[in-house]
Each structure stands twice: as C-alpha cells, then as structure tokens.
Design a protein around this motif. Structure first.
Motif, mmCIF file in Angstrom:
data_model
loop_
_atom_site.group_PDB
_atom_site.id
_atom_site.type_symbol
_atom_site.label_atom_id
_atom_site.label_comp_id
_atom_site.label_asym_id
_atom_site.label_seq_id
_atom_site.Cartn_x
_atom_site.Cartn_y
_atom_site.Cartn_z
ATOM 1 N N ALA A 1 47.458 39.281 11.647
ATOM 2 C CA ALA A 1 48.709 39.893 11.170
ATOM 3 C C ALA A 1 49.916 39.365 11.943
ATOM 4 O O ALA A 1 49.849 39.153 13.157
ATOM 5 C CB ALA A 1 48.629 41.407 11.296
ATOM 6 N N ARG A 2 51.015 39.160 11.223
ATOM 7 C CA ARG A 2 52.261 38.763 11.881
ATOM 8 C C ARG A 2 53.496 39.232 11.105
ATOM 9 O O ARG A 2 54.613 38.856 11.441
ATOM 10 C CB ARG A 2 52.306 37.256 12.097
ATOM 11 N N SER A 3 53.280 40.071 10.087
ATOM 12 C CA SER A 3 54.402 40.641 9.331
ATOM 13 C C SER A 3 54.021 42.057 8.921
ATOM 14 O O SER A 3 53.270 42.239 7.959
ATOM 15 C CB SER A 3 54.714 39.786 8.101
ATOM 16 N N VAL B 1 44.213 46.298 14.690
ATOM 17 C CA VAL B 1 44.994 45.139 14.263
ATOM 18 C C VAL B 1 44.990 44.078 15.361
ATOM 19 O O VAL B 1 45.388 44.349 16.494
ATOM 20 C CB VAL B 1 46.453 45.523 13.933
ATOM 21 N N PHE B 2 44.523 42.877 15.014
ATOM 22 C CA PHE B 2 44.643 41.712 15.890
ATOM 23 C C PHE B 2 45.662 40.768 15.271
ATOM 24 O O PHE B 2 45.526 40.357 14.114
ATOM 25 C CB PHE B 2 43.296 40.999 16.054
ATOM 26 N N THR B 3 46.688 40.412 16.013
ATOM 27 C CA THR B 3 47.765 39.573 15.506
ATOM 28 C C THR B 3 47.440 38.086 15.676
ATOM 29 O O THR B 3 46.484 37.707 16.364
ATOM 30 C CB THR B 3 49.081 39.869 16.229
ATOM 31 N N THR B 4 48.275 37.260 15.061
ATOM 32 C CA THR B 4 48.161 35.815 15.252
ATOM 33 C C THR B 4 48.315 35.463 16.723
ATOM 34 O O THR B 4 47.610 34.588 17.242
ATOM 35 C CB THR B 4 49.226 35.086 14.415
ATOM 36 N N ALA C 1 48.038 37.621 6.980
ATOM 37 C CA ALA C 1 49.309 37.662 7.705
ATOM 38 C C ALA C 1 49.967 39.029 7.606
ATOM 39 O O ALA C 1 50.784 39.410 8.436
ATOM 40 C CB ALA C 1 50.263 36.605 7.160
ATOM 41 N N HIS C 2 49.593 39.776 6.546
ATOM 42 C CA HIS C 2 50.150 41.103 6.297
ATOM 43 C C HIS C 2 49.041 42.141 6.438
ATOM 44 O O HIS C 2 47.870 41.836 6.247
ATOM 45 C CB HIS C 2 50.747 41.165 4.886
#
Length: 219
Positions: free
Chosen positions: A117-119, A135-138, A67-68
């Motif tokens: 990642a989301r934070s 970076v691939f986010t949620t 998530a980070h």
C-alpha cells in the motif's frame, strides 16, 4: 455508466449483476475441485472471487497485494468508484449493498493483510485501524525485503484458517514498469520484487485456495 460526481455508488447494479455471475462461476469451479484464477478488470471483481472461495472453504484469510487498500465504505468514499470498497465488502464492513446478493460469510479482518500500500485515504485509514487490518506499505517492503513481508502476511492470513485467497492488483508495481492499470501510483515496487512476490506465492501454493490478478489491461 455513471459519471455523476455526486453518485457515491457508481454502477452498483452493474457491478452486483456481474459479481453474482462470477460468484456462481467460481463456486462451480470449486465444486469441481479445481483451482480458480480470476484475471480481469478493476478490483471490485474480487468481492465475488474471494467470497465464493470463503463460502466454499468456510474460513480463509486474504492477502491483498495492492497500491491501494480498497477499504472505503459508502460513507467514506470520495469518488463513489466501487473499486475503492471491495476489501471492506469482503470483510463485511458497512458495504452489504455489495454482498447481500452473494453471501453473509465474510473473511475475518484479523486474517486480512494488505501488501504494497502507498495510497490510503484519510477516512479509509480510520476504517482499517477500527477493523485491525494489517497493512504493509511499499516502504516496508523496500526496508525489510519482500520475503520477510510475505512470510508475515502468510502467517497472519493463515492463522487458524483453512487457507488463503490471494488478490494481486498490478498497480502494486511501479507504473514505469506496469502502466496498464486504471489508477497508477508512483513509487511502486520494481519488476524483480514483483517476480519475487509471485515466487513466494508459488512456493506456498499448498496454502492458497484461489487467486486474482486484477487491473490487467491488455492495451
């Protein structure tokens, strides 16, 4: 254990001492032609496991499922919690106090991929962009599907490398389903996506040299 608000390198000696022991342990496992799986605490342990694997295999990529993004440095960290710095350390970016006792053979940022990642701290984002980390986010996962994202991640991490290190933080999963983590973040992926992520990894195990499962809290 340091609780000082202004301490921007909390428990540095303790983390370094532990990581030296872990680095040597992983190296010994690799020298025996065995596959190392590291299960444990916060993500600072991946400094040892990932760099030991890279030191042994000479040139690997890394997929950081989290998530980070854990890409702060001693200059950009707000809290001084060292679990916010390990991926920058693994890439050899401005964090040599965490790695100089281990090795100077770092993983190339261009073979570094973050999934889920989301934070991301504001200055951390600057570090990521400066180093061309993918970076691939949620949200990317929810829009595109985990198999598509994982294929891209493997392609990038495996591009002209000898293999891939997987570092899987359980806070990737929504805390409704996986509450036993140190720094929970809402709006994570669901259990089925978590299973599908591991299935993708399993089907590509011939490319994987080592693996972490972190933030595992039995309580």
């Amino acid at each position: 254990k340091s609780q000082e608000k202004n301490d921007l390198a909390k428990n540095l000696n303790e983390v370094n001492n532990f990581n030296k022991l872990l680095f040597d342990k992983i190296t010994n496992i690799l020298n025996e032609n065995k596959f190392p799986i590291t299960i444990g605490g916060d993500h600072s342990i991946a400094i040892a496991s990932a760099l030991a694997s890279n030191n042994y295999h000479k040139n690997i990529g890394i997929i950081w499922i989290d998530a980070h993004t854990d890409y702060n440095t001693f200059d950009t960290t707000i809290t001084g919690n060292l679990h916010g710095l390990p991926l920058a350390a693994i890439n050899g970016y401005k964090t040599t106090d965490l790695t100089k006792h281990l090795t100077n053979n770092y993983i190339n940022p261009q073979n570094t991929v973050i999934v889920g990642a989301r934070s991301i701290d504001e200055l951390e984002l600057v570090n990521l962009k400066k180093n061309n980390v993918t970076v691939f986010t949620t949200e990317d996962i929810k829009k595109e599907g985990i198999n598509s994202i994982m294929k891209k991640a493997f392609d990038i991490a495996g591009n002209n490398t000898e293999g891939i290190h997987i570092s899987y933080d359980l806070d990737y999963i929504d805390p409704i389903d996986a509450p036993g983590v140190s720094v929970p973040e809402e709006n994570g992926i669901d259990i089925q996506t978590a299973i599908d992520t591991m299935e993708y990894i399993k089907h590509n195990k011939h490319l994987i040299k080592s693996l972490d499962l972190v933030e595992y809290n039995p309580k």
